[in-house]
Write a protein that holds these residues in place. Structure first.
Motif, short mmCIF file in Angstrom:
data_model
loop_
_atom_site.label_atom_id
_atom_site.label_comp_id
_atom_site.label_asym_id
_atom_site.label_seq_id
_atom_site.Cartn_x
_atom_site.Cartn_y
_atom_site.Cartn_z
N THR A 130 0.82 -1.22 0.00
CA THR A 130 0.00 0.00 0.00
C THR A 130 0.85 1.26 0.00
O THR A 130 1.85 1.35 0.70
CB THR A 130 -0.92 0.01 1.25
N ARG A 131 0.40 2.24 -0.81
CA ARG A 131 0.98 3.58 -0.75
C ARG A 131 -0.19 4.55 -0.61
O ARG A 131 -1.33 4.24 -1.00
CB ARG A 131 1.82 3.88 -1.99
N PHE A 132 0.09 5.71 -0.03
CA PHE A 132 -1.00 6.67 0.18
C PHE A 132 -0.48 8.09 0.02
O PHE A 132 0.71 8.36 0.21
CB PHE A 132 -1.62 6.50 1.58
N THR A 133 -1.40 9.00 -0.34
CA THR A 133 -1.02 10.40 -0.50
C THR A 133 -1.46 11.22 0.72
O THR A 133 -2.34 10.81 1.48
CB THR A 133 -1.65 11.03 -1.76
N TYR A 134 -0.85 12.37 0.84
CA TYR A 134 -1.23 13.37 1.84
C TYR A 134 -0.94 14.72 1.22
O TYR A 134 -0.18 14.82 0.25
CB TYR A 134 -0.46 13.18 3.16
N ALA A 135 -1.55 15.77 1.78
CA ALA A 135 -1.27 17.11 1.27
C ALA A 135 -0.57 17.95 2.34
O ALA A 135 0.54 18.43 2.14
CB ALA A 135 -2.54 17.79 0.80
N GLY A 136 -1.22 18.09 3.50
CA GLY A 136 -0.67 18.98 4.52
C GLY A 136 -0.09 18.29 5.75
O GLY A 136 0.77 18.86 6.42
N SER A 137 -0.54 17.08 6.04
CA SER A 137 -0.20 16.45 7.33
C SER A 137 1.05 15.57 7.21
O SER A 137 0.97 14.34 7.30
CB SER A 137 -1.38 15.63 7.83
N GLU A 138 2.18 16.22 7.04
CA GLU A 138 3.42 15.48 6.80
C GLU A 138 3.80 14.59 7.99
O GLU A 138 4.15 13.42 7.81
CB GLU A 138 4.55 16.46 6.51
N ALA A 139 3.71 15.14 9.21
CA ALA A 139 4.12 14.36 10.39
C ALA A 139 3.22 13.14 10.55
O ALA A 139 3.70 12.02 10.80
CB ALA A 139 4.08 15.24 11.63
N ALA A 186 3.48 1.16 4.95
CA ALA A 186 2.97 1.74 3.70
C ALA A 186 3.84 2.92 3.31
O ALA A 186 4.48 3.54 4.16
CB ALA A 186 1.52 2.19 3.88
N ALA A 187 3.83 3.26 2.02
CA ALA A 187 4.66 4.37 1.54
C ALA A 187 3.83 5.65 1.45
O ALA A 187 2.71 5.63 0.93
CB ALA A 187 5.22 4.03 0.15
N ALA A 188 4.38 6.75 1.97
CA ALA A 188 3.69 8.05 1.94
C ALA A 188 4.20 8.88 0.76
O ALA A 188 5.40 8.96 0.52
CB ALA A 188 3.93 8.80 3.24
N ILE A 189 3.26 9.51 0.04
CA ILE A 189 3.60 10.33 -1.13
C ILE A 189 2.90 11.68 -0.97
O ILE A 189 1.68 11.71 -0.78
CB ILE A 189 3.07 9.69 -2.44
N ARG A 190 3.64 12.76 -1.08
CA ARG A 190 2.98 14.08 -1.01
C ARG A 190 2.36 14.41 -2.38
O ARG A 190 3.07 14.45 -3.39
CB ARG A 190 4.01 15.15 -0.63
N ALA A 191 1.06 14.62 -2.41
CA ALA A 191 0.37 14.99 -3.66
C ALA A 191 -0.95 15.64 -3.30
O ALA A 191 -1.74 15.07 -2.55
CB ALA A 191 0.13 13.76 -4.53
#
Ligand code: NDP
Length: 237
Positions: free
Chosen positions: A33-42, A53-58
């Motif tokens: 699983t990978r997932f995106t986020y926009a503002g909540s980096e921490a 899971a892998a986090a991707i900023r988008a």
């Protein structure tokens, strides 16, 4: 072996709330699983560390970022689109740009993400969008824009189910009622009003919504497509 082992999954908007619960559940069920986020980096990095899971900023408000992210993650077996904005209040007071941004995140991004994923998605793939019971029922003032975006997902899912059915790709909408997240805290100011519409008078837990998503992306749901799946404690009953 777990139910989703060997499956590649992407969750758009997975850093917090329902999306984070979906990421946890997909990973626990064996999906890569990978997932995106926009503002909540921490929060995104903490979830990545906890689950693997892998986090991707988008930013889902940006069409180019949505398309590039889905393209790079493919070919997918599972796409869950959870990112959403809940703008409520007097429509006469809302900035037009804020309404348009909600449309970008809640409607345009799911459309383009689904089309992009479907270009390369493996046979038997699963697409789930998180809608809302407000797509069916808007029982208080101030929700026209939000309800519009969630109703739009219904037509989208019905149409895409027809487009991709020959490849046994399913397209479904999960429609929660009140869920205890930052968007709608269980002890928030709308608690009593929301519970007044419900048969079971409590907010759902994000993990309860993730359970329905897990069923829809799993092997038992191969014949479930083009459908709305409401999980709302009777809010819409
Ligand atoms: P939260 O506000 O708690 O979390 C929203 C999630 O979506 C975060 O991970 C956020 O990431 C992500 N997100 C928001 N905007 C963007 C964006 N532009 N780009 C990428 N990611 C984004 O919301 P909930 O968990 O409550 O809601 C999730 C979904 O469920 C939404 O579609 C919502 O409409 C729907 N829903 C919620 C209900 C509720 O009562 N909570 C009821 C019915 C439906 P980040 O913080 O990193 O930006």
């Amino acid at each position: 072996m777990t139910t989703l082992s060997g499956k590649k999954a992407l969750v758009l908007g997975g850093s917090r709330g329902i999306g984070a619960a979906v990421v946890e559940r997909l990973q626990a069920d064996g999906a890569d699983t990978r997932f995106t986020y926009a503002g909540s980096e921490a929060a995104a990095h903490a979830l990545a560390e906890k689950t693997g899971a892998a986090a991707i900023r988008a930013d889902s408000a940006d069409r180019g970022q949505t398309i590039a992210t889905v393209e790079a993650a493919g070919p997918l077996d599972i796409l869950v689109i959870n990112a959403g904005v809940g703008l409520l209040g007097d429509p006469l007071e809302h900035e037009p740009d804020a309404i348009d941004r909600m449309l970008d995140v809640n409607v345009r991004s799911p459309y383009h993400a689904i089309v992009t994923a479907a270009r390369t998605m493996n046979r038997g793939g699963r697409i789930v969008v998180i809608g809302s019971v407000n797509g069916d029922r808007m029982p208080f003032a101030g929700g026209a824009g939000y309800a519009m975006t969630k109703s739009a997902l219904q037509g989208m899912a019905r149409g895409f189910a027809r487009d991709f059915g020959a490849r046994e790709i399913t397209v479904n909408v999960v429609q929660p009622g009140p869920v205890d997240t930052d968007m709608n805290p269980a002890e928030g100011p709308m608690k009593d009003l929301m519970h007044s519409f419900m048969a079971i008078k409590r907010h759902a837990k994000p993990a309860e919504i993730a359970g329905m998503v897990a069923y829809l992306v799993g092997p038992e749901a191969a014949m479930v497509t083009g459908a709305m799946h409401t999980i709302d404690g009777g809010f819409g009953a």
